[in-house]
Design a protein around this motif. Structure first.
Motif, PDB file in Angstrom:
ATOM      1  N   CYS A 187       0.810  -1.219   0.000  1.00 40.14           N
ATOM      2  CA  CYS A 187       0.000   0.000   0.000  1.00 40.14           C
ATOM      3  C   CYS A 187       0.847   1.274   0.000  1.00 40.14           C
ATOM      4  CB  CYS A 187      -0.952   0.000   1.194  1.00 40.14           C
ATOM      5  SG  CYS A 187      -2.315  -1.192   1.041  1.00 40.14           S
ATOM      6  N   PRO A 210      -5.376  -2.915   2.339  1.00 40.87           N
ATOM      7  CA  PRO A 210      -4.517  -4.113   2.348  1.00 40.87           C
ATOM      8  C   PRO A 210      -5.308  -5.375   2.007  1.00 40.87           C
ATOM      9  CG  PRO A 210      -4.104  -2.765   4.276  1.00 40.87           C
ATOM     10  CD  PRO A 210      -5.342  -2.203   3.620  1.00 40.87           C
ATOM     11  N   CYS A 262      -2.560  -4.866  -2.161  1.00 40.28           N
ATOM     12  CA  CYS A 262      -3.259  -3.638  -1.832  1.00 40.28           C
ATOM     13  C   CYS A 262      -4.209  -3.307  -2.976  1.00 40.28           C
ATOM     14  CB  CYS A 262      -2.262  -2.489  -1.630  1.00 40.28           C
ATOM     15  SG  CYS A 262      -3.002  -0.999  -0.915  1.00 40.28           S
TER      16      CYS A 262
END
Length: 334
Positions: A202, A221, A233
């Motif tokens: 992420c 996530p 992500c």
């Protein structure tokens, strides 16, 4: 030579870098004396520790001898699930069938001294991609270890059989104990490794970058339900239920690029170079989905899944725009 028609097994190349295990033997060696086979139990010729070291399932699946067809009892140890380049292994043990009778005039070839026995490769009707290694125990009994190349490469057909031979030998009287077993690379799942293990998916797109891509500013996530070494992500699209779909970024920390499930299902890859990175672009004509993959190491991969739900011709647009941004944030490839 009479062969089992049901054999469908594979093999990967045995090379430096494999994982070696030393497994304590359990046979009672009697140098120079062959065993007296009162019952053919080929599945007993590998222990669970042996199977684990070789990357095959345990216990094996036994099939009884067929005296009318002159075939010995055989045990199949199947490859582990989700290891695409792995192979099955078969071990045969005869009780009252001679090696000469079984081979039925097949041409003998290369010989290997392994585990205190001489193993001979015999030509088979299955061709050079298949490997049969056999050793005679008594005039009426023998052991055969069989494997086959998964990529139909003649040179690696015997690698798994040779890797298994020390384990099998240690279970026979006269065999060398505490065998060192090296599974061929690709036979066992790779251990998680490389920089992706400690990288947050992420964090690979910053809010100002997602704005350029018309994606939500913060990624959600993700974790695979089937592979603990796959994390990711997802950034939501911002154009409603149509148009661009959500942007998924996956990290595989134990899979090569040609083993990553999210890429394999997206068709044949095309080379897609961006800067000094060599990506693969996966798209099929008319598909609303597009994927891209990048090797970080030999066994770790970055995968992107995106698409356009309205216009398949635009399926890869957001990926092509995102790749240069990701290049600056992803760890270097090695």
């Amino acid at each position: 030579m009479r062969f089992r028609n049901s054999l469908a097994i594979g093999l990967t190349v045995l090379a430096l870098g494999g994982c070696t295990s030393t497994i304590p033997g359990t046979a009672s060696p009697v140098p120079g004396q062959g065993p007296v086979i009162t019952k053919a139990e080929p599945c007993a010729l590998l222990t669970q520790d042996h199977a684990n070291a070789l990357g095959v399932t345990y216990p094996g699946e036994e099939r009884a001898a067929k005296p009318d067809q002159k075939t010995p009892a055989v045990c199949r140890f199947r490859k582990l699930e989700d290891v695409r380049k792995a192979s099955n292994l078969e071990v045969s043990l005869s009780k009252d069938l001679s090696l000469n009778e079984y081979m039925n005039g097949a041409q003998s070839g290369e010989k290997f001294g392994i585990g205190g026995f001489t193993w001979t490769r015999y030509a088979t009707i299955l061709g050079p991609d298949y490997c049969s290694l056999s050793t005679e125990l008594t005039p009426d009994s023998f052991v055969e270890i069989a494997s086959e190349s998964p990529d139909h490469t003649e040179g690696n057909a015997c690698d798994l059989a040779k890797a298994a031979a020390p384990a099998v030998a240690s279970k026979l009287p006269g065999g060398q104990q505490d065998p060192q077993i090296t599974a061929p690379p690709g036979q066992k799942p790779a251990e998680p490794g490389g920089p992706l293990v400690t990288t947050d998916p992420c964090a690979m797109l910053k809010p100002e970058q997602t704005a350029q891509l018309r994606l939500g500013p913060t990624g959600e996530p993700m974790k695979s339900s089937s592979d603990p070494n796959q994390t990711g992500c997802e950034w939501a699209d911002t154009d409603g239920d149509k148009g661009e779909k959500a942007f998924d970024l996956w990290f595989y920390t134990s899979k090569a690029i040609d083993e990553a499930p999210s890429l394999i299902t997206q068709g044949e890859p095309q080379d897609f170079d961006s800067g000094d990175r060599k990506w693969k672009l996966y798209t099929e004509s008319g598909s609303k989905l597009c994927a891209a993959g990048l090797s970080i190491t030999a066994t770790s991969t970055v995968a992107i899944i995106a698409g356009n739900l309205d216009d398949p011709a635009k399926a890869c647009d957001v990926i092509k725009a995102a790749v240069p941004l990701l290049n600056a944030n992803l760890p270097p490839s090695s």
